[in-house]
Write an enzyme that holds these catalytic residues in place. Sequence first.
Site, mmCIF file in Angstrom:
data_model
loop_
_atom_site.group_PDB
_atom_site.id
_atom_site.type_symbol
_atom_site.label_atom_id
_atom_site.label_comp_id
_atom_site.label_asym_id
_atom_site.label_seq_id
_atom_site.Cartn_x
_atom_site.Cartn_y
_atom_site.Cartn_z
ATOM 1 N N SER A 125 54.015 41.020 46.888
ATOM 2 C CA SER A 125 52.860 40.890 47.791
ATOM 3 C C SER A 125 53.214 40.242 49.128
ATOM 4 C CB SER A 125 51.807 40.019 47.090
ATOM 5 O OG SER A 125 50.856 39.541 48.013
ATOM 6 N N GLU A 127 51.513 38.079 50.357
ATOM 7 C CA GLU A 127 51.188 36.652 50.205
ATOM 8 C C GLU A 127 52.451 35.806 50.071
ATOM 9 O OE1 GLU A 127 48.110 34.613 49.970
ATOM 10 O OE2 GLU A 127 47.689 36.305 51.256
ATOM 11 N N TYR A 149 49.207 31.557 43.624
ATOM 12 C CA TYR A 149 49.413 33.005 43.491
ATOM 13 C C TYR A 149 50.684 33.431 44.240
ATOM 14 C CZ TYR A 149 48.798 38.006 44.438
ATOM 15 O OH TYR A 149 48.998 39.360 44.560
ATOM 16 N N LYS A 153 54.218 35.004 42.804
ATOM 17 C CA LYS A 153 54.746 36.311 43.225
ATOM 18 C C LYS A 153 56.195 36.184 43.704
ATOM 19 C CE LYS A 153 51.525 39.477 42.610
ATOM 20 N NZ LYS A 153 51.725 40.596 41.686
HETATM 21 P P1 NDP Z 1 43.293 43.964 40.190
HETATM 22 O O1 NDP Z 1 42.890 42.537 40.099
HETATM 23 O O2 NDP Z 1 42.291 44.992 40.561
HETATM 24 O O3 NDP Z 1 43.921 44.411 38.767
HETATM 25 C C1 NDP Z 1 44.696 43.528 38.000
HETATM 26 C C2 NDP Z 1 44.966 44.183 36.657
HETATM 27 O O4 NDP Z 1 45.756 43.288 35.839
HETATM 28 C C3 NDP Z 1 43.701 44.480 35.824
HETATM 29 O O5 NDP Z 1 43.884 45.696 35.138
HETATM 30 C C4 NDP Z 1 43.676 43.313 34.836
HETATM 31 O O6 NDP Z 1 42.955 43.581 33.656
HETATM 32 C C5 NDP Z 1 45.155 43.203 34.550
HETATM 33 N N1 NDP Z 1 45.534 41.952 33.907
HETATM 34 C C6 NDP Z 1 45.262 40.690 34.319
HETATM 35 N N2 NDP Z 1 45.789 39.802 33.454
HETATM 36 C C7 NDP Z 1 46.391 40.529 32.476
HETATM 37 C C8 NDP Z 1 47.092 40.194 31.289
HETATM 38 N N3 NDP Z 1 47.297 38.925 30.939
HETATM 39 N N4 NDP Z 1 47.597 41.204 30.530
HETATM 40 C C9 NDP Z 1 47.402 42.488 30.878
HETATM 41 N N5 NDP Z 1 46.735 42.867 31.962
HETATM 42 C C10 NDP Z 1 46.234 41.898 32.760
HETATM 43 O O7 NDP Z 1 44.554 44.023 41.175
HETATM 44 P P2 NDP Z 1 45.049 45.229 42.139
HETATM 45 O O8 NDP Z 1 44.955 46.497 41.404
HETATM 46 O O9 NDP Z 1 44.436 45.058 43.461
HETATM 47 O O10 NDP Z 1 46.587 44.813 42.325
HETATM 48 C C11 NDP Z 1 47.611 45.301 41.448
HETATM 49 C C12 NDP Z 1 48.825 44.402 41.567
HETATM 50 O O11 NDP Z 1 49.299 44.427 42.909
HETATM 51 C C13 NDP Z 1 48.600 42.939 41.235
HETATM 52 O O12 NDP Z 1 49.778 42.443 40.650
HETATM 53 C C14 NDP Z 1 48.376 42.284 42.592
HETATM 54 O O13 NDP Z 1 48.715 40.926 42.550
HETATM 55 C C15 NDP Z 1 49.341 43.101 43.425
HETATM 56 N N6 NDP Z 1 49.030 43.220 44.843
HETATM 57 C C16 NDP Z 1 47.808 43.685 45.228
HETATM 58 C C17 NDP Z 1 47.528 43.882 46.556
HETATM 59 C C18 NDP Z 1 46.200 44.374 47.029
HETATM 60 O O14 NDP Z 1 45.909 44.229 48.223
HETATM 61 N N7 NDP Z 1 45.388 44.985 46.169
HETATM 62 C C19 NDP Z 1 48.558 43.594 47.599
HETATM 63 C C20 NDP Z 1 49.822 43.158 47.065
HETATM 64 C C21 NDP Z 1 50.034 42.986 45.731
HETATM 65 P P3 NDP Z 1 41.327 43.414 33.634
HETATM 66 O O15 NDP Z 1 40.788 44.641 34.271
HETATM 67 O O16 NDP Z 1 41.005 43.340 32.206
HETATM 68 O O17 NDP Z 1 41.035 42.166 34.381
HETATM 69 P P1 GDR Z 2 43.830 37.997 49.997
HETATM 70 O O1 GDR Z 2 42.471 38.817 49.897
HETATM 71 O O2 GDR Z 2 43.656 36.562 49.712
HETATM 72 O O3 GDR Z 2 44.462 38.374 51.302
HETATM 73 O O4 GDR Z 2 44.662 38.618 48.777
HETATM 74 P P2 GDR Z 2 40.935 38.362 50.061
HETATM 75 O O5 GDR Z 2 40.195 39.610 50.335
HETATM 76 O O6 GDR Z 2 40.485 37.526 48.913
HETATM 77 O O7 GDR Z 2 40.959 37.412 51.369
HETATM 78 C C1 GDR Z 2 41.328 37.902 52.634
HETATM 79 C C2 GDR Z 2 41.003 36.864 53.697
HETATM 80 O O8 GDR Z 2 39.586 36.792 53.877
HETATM 81 C C3 GDR Z 2 39.219 35.422 53.986
HETATM 82 N N1 GDR Z 2 37.819 35.244 53.585
HETATM 83 C C4 GDR Z 2 37.321 35.491 52.364
HETATM 84 N N2 GDR Z 2 37.902 35.971 51.248
HETATM 85 C C5 GDR Z 2 37.123 36.134 50.150
HETATM 86 N N3 GDR Z 2 37.681 36.656 49.034
HETATM 87 N N4 GDR Z 2 35.800 35.798 50.135
HETATM 88 C C6 GDR Z 2 35.177 35.290 51.242
HETATM 89 O O9 GDR Z 2 33.986 34.994 51.209
HETATM 90 C C7 GDR Z 2 35.975 35.143 52.412
HETATM 91 N N5 GDR Z 2 35.700 34.702 53.673
HETATM 92 C C8 GDR Z 2 36.831 34.769 54.369
HETATM 93 C C9 GDR Z 2 40.198 34.704 53.063
HETATM 94 O O10 GDR Z 2 40.225 33.302 53.356
HETATM 95 C C10 GDR Z 2 41.479 35.444 53.390
HETATM 96 O O11 GDR Z 2 42.077 34.892 54.531
HETATM 97 C C11 GDR Z 2 44.673 40.003 48.491
HETATM 98 C C12 GDR Z 2 44.833 40.183 46.984
HETATM 99 O O12 GDR Z 2 44.678 41.541 46.661
HETATM 100 C C13 GDR Z 2 46.196 39.731 46.515
HETATM 101 O O13 GDR Z 2 46.371 40.063 45.131
HETATM 102 C C14 GDR Z 2 47.258 40.447 47.350
HETATM 103 O O14 GDR Z 2 48.545 40.038 46.953
HETATM 104 C C15 GDR Z 2 47.028 40.169 48.828
HETATM 105 O O15 GDR Z 2 45.736 40.626 49.182
HETATM 106 C C16 GDR Z 2 48.049 40.901 49.694
#
Ligand code: NDP
Ligand code: GDR
Length: 323
Positions: A125, A127, A149, A153
């Site tokens: 990520s 992050e 987090y 990662k």
């Molecule tokens: P989500 O939160 O939508 O999905 C996370 C998934 O992990 C869900 O299916 C969840 O299951 C499952 N999970 C959580 N804990 C466990 C566990 N203990 N055992 C098995 N499964 C588990 O995340 P995204 O799809 O957005 O992201 C996918 C991956 O990419 C993550 O690792 C995230 O950190 C990473 N990532 C995401 C980014 C983004 O912007 N979306 C950017 C960079 C990295 P359940 O549905 O039951 O909760």
């Molecule tokens: P992020 O996503 O932390 O970048 O992680 P998020 O959408 O939670 O926050 C993005 C930015 O928005 C600001 N923010 C708020 N965020 C949330 N959730 N709720 C609020 O009310 C709010 N107001 C302002 C946050 O402070 C932050 O700066 C996501 C996840 O998908 C991670 O798993 C992944 O690794 C990174 O993106 C890349």
Amino acid sequence: MKSALITGITGQDGAYLGKLLLEKGYRVAGIVPRRSTSSLWRLDYLDITDEIDLMDGDILDPASIMRAIRASKPTELYHLAAQSFVASSWNQSLLTAQSTGIGVLNVLEAIRGTNPDIRMYQASSSEMFGKVEKSIQDEETKFYPRSPYGVSKVFGYWMTKNFRESFDMFASNGILFNHESPLRGLEFVTRKVSHAVARIATGKQKELRLGNLAAKRDWGFAGDYVEAMWLMLQQDRPDDFVVATGRTETVEELCRVAFDYVGLNYKDYVVVDPKFYRPAEVDLLLGNPEKAKRQLGWTTKTSFEQLVHMMVEADIVRERLAP
Ligand code: NDP
Ligand code: GDR
């Protein structure tokens, strides 16, 4: 026939990736942790639930991962499962370290112990960059994570790299910047905004309470980003790639574009609430996707505006259908 095992199949990326791999003719299996209510809504939304071999398992339980590998015999394993919400990682730091960090090692060890020829994708990520050292981040930028987090990662990233170098495993890190979609969880800021705009436009909500409006993110569409994951595992050699759009916007601009789409002014509805501020913030993320473009032939297809409009539109449809 190629076959894939996806951890995190019920999450946003798992659903889009599952659909992509099915379209490419893969046999797709997914590990589903036990929950008290069904977690299959995203697979249902994409109409692929019945086409995926769903296996009971949890990344905190290495034996269950080994069993899933032996049963599904994947040629590729996409490790997406994690506690992925940054804000929760301060409240559940040990769980985050276990699932987002040690979970990666559990998967690597499971591959090593069953079939080390399986190609693995690790969901790293942006992050990890955290308190950024450079105004635009690429594969050479130093890590400075700002949350439990992000720290977890970084552990997963280095373990993936270490198993690649130690055991000659095909294990690649995708360093993905924020990617969103109508299937994004409601707690993330883009979906929180699109959902609120839809509810305000349909008269169900009066205001939207947010935290830091100045934070800047490089936001892309999840449907585009899962393509990059697949491409990484089709290369001759494992490697690490930044996946991003190369454009950054503030949370405030996100609000402006989303409210504008339904003819409203965000300033009339958005309320800043310190409750949503984080103990330590990542102020700016902006990725350089040059390497992914050059080596994978990958580019983002969806603009920031198209993404926000798509999300608001999908939430309006849901709100109209909801009771
Ligand atoms: P989500 O939160 O939508 O999905 C996370 C998934 O992990 C869900 O299916 C969840 O299951 C499952 N999970 C959580 N804990 C466990 C566990 N203990 N055992 C098995 N499964 C588990 O995340 P995204 O799809 O957005 O992201 C996918 C991956 O990419 C993550 O690792 C995230 O950190 C990473 N990532 C995401 C980014 C983004 O912007 N979306 C950017 C960079 C990295 P359940 O549905 O039951 O909760
Ligand atoms: P992020 O996503 O932390 O970048 O992680 P998020 O959408 O939670 O926050 C993005 C930015 O928005 C600001 N923010 C708020 N965020 C949330 N959730 N709720 C609020 O009310 C709010 N107001 C302002 C946050 O402070 C932050 O700066 C996501 C996840 O998908 C991670 O798993 C992944 O690794 C990174 O993106 C890349």
